[in-house]
Motif scaffolding. Structure first.
Motif, PDB file in Angstrom:
ATOM      1  N   ARG A  33       4.235  -5.186 -10.537  1.00  0.00           N
ATOM      2  CA  ARG A  33       3.677  -6.276  -9.724  1.00  0.00           C
ATOM      3  C   ARG A  33       2.178  -6.436 -10.006  1.00  0.00           C
ATOM      4  O   ARG A  33       1.680  -7.557 -10.112  1.00  0.00           O
ATOM      5  N   LEU A  34       1.463  -5.326 -10.139  1.00  0.00           N
ATOM      6  CA  LEU A  34       0.045  -5.375 -10.460  1.00  0.00           C
ATOM      7  C   LEU A  34      -0.168  -6.025 -11.835  1.00  0.00           C
ATOM      8  O   LEU A  34      -1.083  -6.834 -12.013  1.00  0.00           O
ATOM      9  N   THR A  35       0.687  -5.699 -12.790  1.00  0.00           N
ATOM     10  CA  THR A  35       0.622  -6.323 -14.111  1.00  0.00           C
ATOM     11  C   THR A  35       0.823  -7.829 -13.995  1.00  0.00           C
ATOM     12  O   THR A  35       0.102  -8.608 -14.621  1.00  0.00           O
ATOM     13  N   PHE A  36       1.785  -8.245 -13.186  1.00  0.00           N
ATOM     14  CA  PHE A  36       2.042  -9.672 -12.944  1.00  0.00           C
ATOM     15  C   PHE A  36       0.782 -10.348 -12.406  1.00  0.00           C
ATOM     16  O   PHE A  36       0.349 -11.392 -12.909  1.00  0.00           O
ATOM     17  N   VAL A  37       0.162  -9.740 -11.391  1.00  0.00           N
ATOM     18  CA  VAL A  37      -1.035 -10.302 -10.755  1.00  0.00           C
ATOM     19  C   VAL A  37      -2.173 -10.404 -11.763  1.00  0.00           C
ATOM     20  O   VAL A  37      -2.816 -11.458 -11.875  1.00  0.00           O
ATOM     21  N   LYS A  38      -2.432  -9.337 -12.503  1.00  0.00           N
ATOM     22  CA  LYS A  38      -3.541  -9.329 -13.454  1.00  0.00           C
ATOM     23  C   LYS A  38      -3.311 -10.332 -14.586  1.00  0.00           C
ATOM     24  O   LYS A  38      -4.246 -11.011 -15.006  1.00  0.00           O
ATOM     25  N   THR A  39      -2.087 -10.441 -15.071  1.00  0.00           N
ATOM     26  CA  THR A  39      -1.781 -11.407 -16.129  1.00  0.00           C
ATOM     27  C   THR A  39      -1.979 -12.832 -15.626  1.00  0.00           C
ATOM     28  O   THR A  39      -2.571 -13.670 -16.308  1.00  0.00           O
ATOM     29  N   ALA A  40      -1.512 -13.104 -14.417  1.00  0.00           N
ATOM     30  CA  ALA A  40      -1.690 -14.438 -13.832  1.00  0.00           C
ATOM     31  C   ALA A  40      -3.178 -14.746 -13.650  1.00  0.00           C
ATOM     32  O   ALA A  40      -3.619 -15.874 -13.909  1.00  0.00           O
ATOM     33  N   GLN A  41      -3.968 -13.764 -13.241  1.00  0.00           N
ATOM     34  CA  GLN A  41      -5.415 -13.970 -13.103  1.00  0.00           C
ATOM     35  C   GLN A  41      -6.046 -14.302 -14.456  1.00  0.00           C
ATOM     36  O   GLN A  41      -6.904 -15.170 -14.544  1.00  0.00           O
ATOM     37  N   GLN A  42      -5.613 -13.604 -15.499  1.00  0.00           N
ATOM     38  CA  GLN A  42      -6.148 -13.867 -16.831  1.00  0.00           C
ATOM     39  C   GLN A  42      -5.829 -15.297 -17.274  1.00  0.00           C
ATOM     40  O   GLN A  42      -6.570 -15.872 -18.069  1.00  0.00           O
ATOM     41  N   SER A  99       4.354   3.160  -7.402  1.00  0.00           N
ATOM     42  CA  SER A  99       5.666   3.201  -8.058  1.00  0.00           C
ATOM     43  C   SER A  99       5.657   2.307  -9.295  1.00  0.00           C
ATOM     44  O   SER A  99       4.733   1.514  -9.505  1.00  0.00           O
ATOM     45  N   ALA A 100       6.707   2.409 -10.089  1.00  0.00           N
ATOM     46  CA  ALA A 100       6.846   1.550 -11.275  1.00  0.00           C
ATOM     47  C   ALA A 100       6.892   0.086 -10.854  1.00  0.00           C
ATOM     48  O   ALA A 100       6.323  -0.778 -11.530  1.00  0.00           O
ATOM     49  N   ALA A 101       7.537  -0.209  -9.714  1.00  0.00           N
ATOM     50  CA  ALA A 101       7.594  -1.591  -9.215  1.00  0.00           C
ATOM     51  C   ALA A 101       6.195  -2.085  -8.834  1.00  0.00           C
ATOM     52  O   ALA A 101       5.851  -3.249  -9.072  1.00  0.00           O
ATOM     53  N   ASP A 102       5.382  -1.189  -8.242  1.00  0.00           N
ATOM     54  CA  ASP A 102       4.003  -1.558  -7.901  1.00  0.00           C
ATOM     55  C   ASP A 102       3.190  -1.860  -9.162  1.00  0.00           C
ATOM     56  O   ASP A 102       2.433  -2.826  -9.200  1.00  0.00           O
ATOM     57  N   GLU A 147       0.859  -1.185   0.000  1.00  0.00           N
ATOM     58  CA  GLU A 147       0.000   0.000   0.000  1.00  0.00           C
ATOM     59  C   GLU A 147       0.893   1.231   0.000  1.00  0.00           C
ATOM     60  O   GLU A 147       1.678   1.446   0.921  1.00  0.00           O
ATOM     61  N   PRO A 148       0.789   2.037  -1.043  1.00  0.00           N
ATOM     62  CA  PRO A 148       1.626   3.244  -1.090  1.00  0.00           C
ATOM     63  C   PRO A 148       1.136   4.267  -0.072  1.00  0.00           C
ATOM     64  O   PRO A 148      -0.016   4.243   0.349  1.00  0.00           O
ATOM     65  N   GLU A 149       2.047   5.111   0.314  1.00  0.00           N
ATOM     66  CA  GLU A 149       1.677   6.176   1.242  1.00  0.00           C
ATOM     67  C   GLU A 149       0.717   7.127   0.547  1.00  0.00           C
ATOM     68  O   GLU A 149       0.793   7.342  -0.653  1.00  0.00           O
TER      69      GLU A 149
END
Length: 124
Positions: free
Chosen positions: A33-42, A27-30, A15-17
């Motif tokens: 990571r979100l892209t990773f999660v969404k792709t895995a869900q797909q 951040s770009a890292a967030d 959770e970002p401040e």
């Protein structure tokens, strides 16, 4: 962003401040990571499975990641088999409806009342 809150509760995304009265800044890292999660869900991975994959993301655990993917592939193939059986039964029911002449009981409705005799139970 309720979905992101769920990811944060599960530890998938930090959770970002939030500045007072401001908007969260990811951040770009967030975002990565979100892209990773969404792709895995797909691809059909559950959030628990995604959590397991994220623990392996350093690249040194390719064999373990591959085992998770192989298990998921087996699950997908089983679902495809079930869907193909459902498709076959429904197609046959629709064909019987189209072949039916007159005001006699609908073959599809009658089949649903009788249960499936020839195909495996598609509700598995």
């Amino acid at each position: 962003m309720a979905e992101n809150d769920n990811y944060q509760r599960r530890g998938l995304l930090s959770e970002p401040e939030r500045p007072p009265g401001g908007i969260r800044r990811y951040s770009a890292a967030d975002i990565d990571r979100l892209t990773f999660v969404k792709t895995a869900q797909q691809l059909g991975f559950s959030l628990d499975e995604i959590s397991d994959l994220l623990r392996l993301e350093d690249g040194a655990h390719c064999q373990e990641a591959s085992a998770l993917a192989e298990h998921k592939l087996g699950d997908v193939r089983e679902k495809i088999d079930r869907l193909e059986r459902i498709e076959k039964v429904l197609s046959e029911m629709v064909d019987r409806c189209h072949a039916q002449q007159g005001n006699i009981t609908c073959p599809l409705i009658a089949s649903l009342h009788e249960g499936l005799r020839e195909a495996e139970d598609p509700r598995e």
